[in-house]
Design a protein around this motif. Structure first.
Motif, short mmCIF file in Angstrom:
data_model
loop_
_atom_site.label_atom_id
_atom_site.label_comp_id
_atom_site.label_asym_id
_atom_site.label_seq_id
_atom_site.Cartn_x
_atom_site.Cartn_y
_atom_site.Cartn_z
N LYS A 132 -2.05 -8.00 1.25
CA LYS A 132 -3.38 -7.38 1.33
C LYS A 132 -3.30 -5.93 0.86
O LYS A 132 -4.18 -5.47 0.12
CB LYS A 132 -3.86 -7.45 2.78
CG LYS A 132 -5.18 -6.75 3.06
CD LYS A 132 -5.52 -6.91 4.54
CE LYS A 132 -6.56 -5.93 5.01
NZ LYS A 132 -6.74 -5.98 6.48
N ILE A 192 2.09 0.38 11.21
CA ILE A 192 2.93 -0.80 11.46
C ILE A 192 3.22 -0.93 12.95
O ILE A 192 3.00 -1.96 13.55
CB ILE A 192 4.25 -0.69 10.65
CG1 ILE A 192 3.94 -0.73 9.16
CG2 ILE A 192 5.22 -1.79 11.06
CD1 ILE A 192 5.11 -0.40 8.26
N ASN A 198 7.32 3.05 0.52
CA ASN A 198 6.17 2.36 -0.06
C ASN A 198 4.96 2.23 0.86
O ASN A 198 3.85 2.01 0.38
CB ASN A 198 6.58 0.95 -0.51
CG ASN A 198 7.50 0.99 -1.70
OD1 ASN A 198 7.05 1.17 -2.83
ND2 ASN A 198 8.80 0.86 -1.46
N LEU A 238 9.83 -6.37 8.00
CA LEU A 238 8.79 -6.45 9.03
C LEU A 238 8.97 -7.70 9.90
O LEU A 238 8.78 -7.66 11.11
CB LEU A 238 7.40 -6.43 8.37
CG LEU A 238 7.05 -5.12 7.66
CD1 LEU A 238 5.78 -5.27 6.83
CD2 LEU A 238 6.91 -3.99 8.67
N VAL A 266 1.17 -7.42 3.85
CA VAL A 266 1.75 -6.69 2.72
C VAL A 266 1.01 -7.05 1.43
O VAL A 266 0.69 -6.18 0.61
CB VAL A 266 3.27 -6.96 2.60
CG1 VAL A 266 3.83 -6.39 1.32
CG2 VAL A 266 4.00 -6.38 3.81
N PHE A 314 -5.90 -3.29 -1.51
CA PHE A 314 -5.95 -1.83 -1.50
C PHE A 314 -5.20 -1.20 -2.67
O PHE A 314 -5.15 0.02 -2.79
CB PHE A 314 -5.42 -1.29 -0.16
CG PHE A 314 -6.24 -1.73 1.02
CD1 PHE A 314 -7.63 -1.72 0.97
CD2 PHE A 314 -5.64 -2.18 2.19
CE1 PHE A 314 -8.40 -2.12 2.05
CE2 PHE A 314 -6.41 -2.59 3.28
CZ PHE A 314 -7.78 -2.56 3.21
N MET A 338 2.35 5.93 1.60
CA MET A 338 1.59 6.65 0.56
C MET A 338 0.18 6.92 1.01
O MET A 338 -0.39 7.97 0.72
CB MET A 338 1.50 5.79 -0.70
CG MET A 338 2.74 5.69 -1.49
SD MET A 338 2.38 4.60 -2.89
CE MET A 338 3.56 3.32 -2.61
N CYS A 339 -0.44 5.93 1.66
CA CYS A 339 -1.87 6.04 1.98
C CYS A 339 -2.12 6.30 3.46
O CYS A 339 -3.14 6.83 3.83
CB CYS A 339 -2.59 4.75 1.59
SG CYS A 339 -2.30 4.26 -0.10
N HIS A 340 -1.24 5.85 4.30
CA HIS A 340 -1.38 6.06 5.74
C HIS A 340 0.01 6.16 6.32
O HIS A 340 0.98 5.82 5.64
CB HIS A 340 -2.19 4.93 6.39
CG HIS A 340 -1.69 3.55 6.07
ND1 HIS A 340 -0.47 3.08 6.51
CD2 HIS A 340 -2.24 2.55 5.31
CE1 HIS A 340 -0.30 1.85 6.07
NE2 HIS A 340 -1.36 1.51 5.32
C1 HEC Z 1 -2.75 1.95 -1.65
C2 HEC Z 1 -2.78 2.47 -0.30
C3 HEC Z 1 -2.00 1.73 0.76
C4 HEC Z 1 -0.66 1.48 0.75
C5 HEC Z 1 0.40 1.90 -0.26
C6 HEC Z 1 -0.40 0.74 1.99
N1 HEC Z 1 -1.55 0.59 2.70
FE1 HEC Z 1 -1.74 -0.26 4.53
N2 HEC Z 1 -3.70 0.18 4.56
C7 HEC Z 1 -4.40 0.74 3.51
C8 HEC Z 1 -5.79 0.75 3.85
C9 HEC Z 1 -6.91 1.30 2.96
C10 HEC Z 1 -5.91 0.20 5.14
C11 HEC Z 1 -7.16 -0.05 5.95
C12 HEC Z 1 -7.84 1.24 6.25
C13 HEC Z 1 -7.78 1.62 7.65
O1 HEC Z 1 -8.00 0.77 8.52
O2 HEC Z 1 -7.50 2.80 7.91
C14 HEC Z 1 -4.56 -0.16 5.55
C15 HEC Z 1 -4.26 -0.71 6.78
C16 HEC Z 1 -3.02 -1.15 7.15
C17 HEC Z 1 -2.69 -1.79 8.41
C18 HEC Z 1 -3.68 -2.02 9.56
C19 HEC Z 1 -4.17 -3.43 9.56
C20 HEC Z 1 -5.16 -3.70 8.47
O3 HEC Z 1 -4.96 -4.72 7.78
O4 HEC Z 1 -6.13 -2.96 8.28
C21 HEC Z 1 -1.37 -2.11 8.38
C22 HEC Z 1 -0.56 -2.83 9.45
C23 HEC Z 1 -0.86 -1.64 7.11
N3 HEC Z 1 -1.87 -1.05 6.40
C24 HEC Z 1 0.44 -1.82 6.70
C25 HEC Z 1 0.93 -1.41 5.49
C26 HEC Z 1 2.27 -1.70 5.01
C27 HEC Z 1 3.32 -2.50 5.77
C28 HEC Z 1 2.38 -1.11 3.79
C29 HEC Z 1 3.57 -1.15 2.85
C30 HEC Z 1 3.83 -2.46 2.31
C31 HEC Z 1 1.11 -0.46 3.48
N4 HEC Z 1 0.25 -0.68 4.53
C32 HEC Z 1 0.85 0.26 2.33
C33 HEC Z 1 -3.88 1.22 2.34
C34 HEC Z 1 -2.55 1.17 1.98
#
Ligand code: HEC
Length: 145
Positions: free
Chosen positions: A113, A96, A86, A134, A111, A118, A89-91
């Protein structure tokens, strides 16, 4: 010689002398901020070149390895697969591991957020599992590496 012609010649000589002087001065006078100047080598226009690959021999001091495509290993434990499924998908999940150890409440907020801000399509049950994972491995108290 007619007076006017003589005068014109003298002026012409003076002007060309002055031109030669300025040209000389232009080439030699250092300009501020300019360490060296010159012309670009002509080169074959319209072609791009890069040096041939160097195969290191036995005497090489170092070798450049493969281009790194680094994705962090997540800590082993329940919920790891849910995170991988999960949260990448995006990064990459390196997002983490590259965080400093975060307090439990921050991971919860993080999470949510991802979901609310996003638009991560993650069900409640899985979100809970991810948050627990986590908090189990990535807080100041629990993070091992
Ligand atoms: C729908 C797309 C998407 C998904 C799925 C996703 N993220 Fe993100 N995440 C982002 C975006 C957009 C950023 C901020 C962009 C950047 O800084 O590159 C980000 C940034 C982060 C960051 C950096 C801190 C911050 O708040 O900017 C963390 C840690 C993170 N994600 C954790 C997670 C975790 C854990 C999950 C799974 C629960 C998750 N992401 C799933 C889109 C997503």
């Amino acid at each position: 010689m007619h007076k006017t012609i003589a005068l014109r010649l003298a002026i012409a000589a003076l002007l060309s002398g002055a031109a030669a002087l300025t040209a000389g001065a232009h080439a030699d006078t250092p300009r501020p901020g300019l360490l060296s100047s010159g012309d670009y080598a002509g080169g074959p226009l319209g072609s791009e070149q890069q040096p041939a690959r160097v195969i290191p021999g036995n005497g090489s001091v170092y070798q450049v390895g493969k281009w790194p495509t680094y994705t962090a290993e997540l800590a082993a434990g329940p919920g790891r697969d849910t995170v991988l499924g999960n949260c990448s998908m995006c990064h990459s999940v390196t997002y983490i591991t590259m965080q400093p150890p975060l307090p439990a409440a921050t991971w919860d907020a993080e999470v949510h957020k991802m979901i609310k801000t996003f638009g991560a399509p993650i069900q409640d049950a899985q979100a809970k599992e991810i948050i627990t994972y986590l908090q189990t491995h990535y807080t100041p108290q629990t993070r091992k590496e």
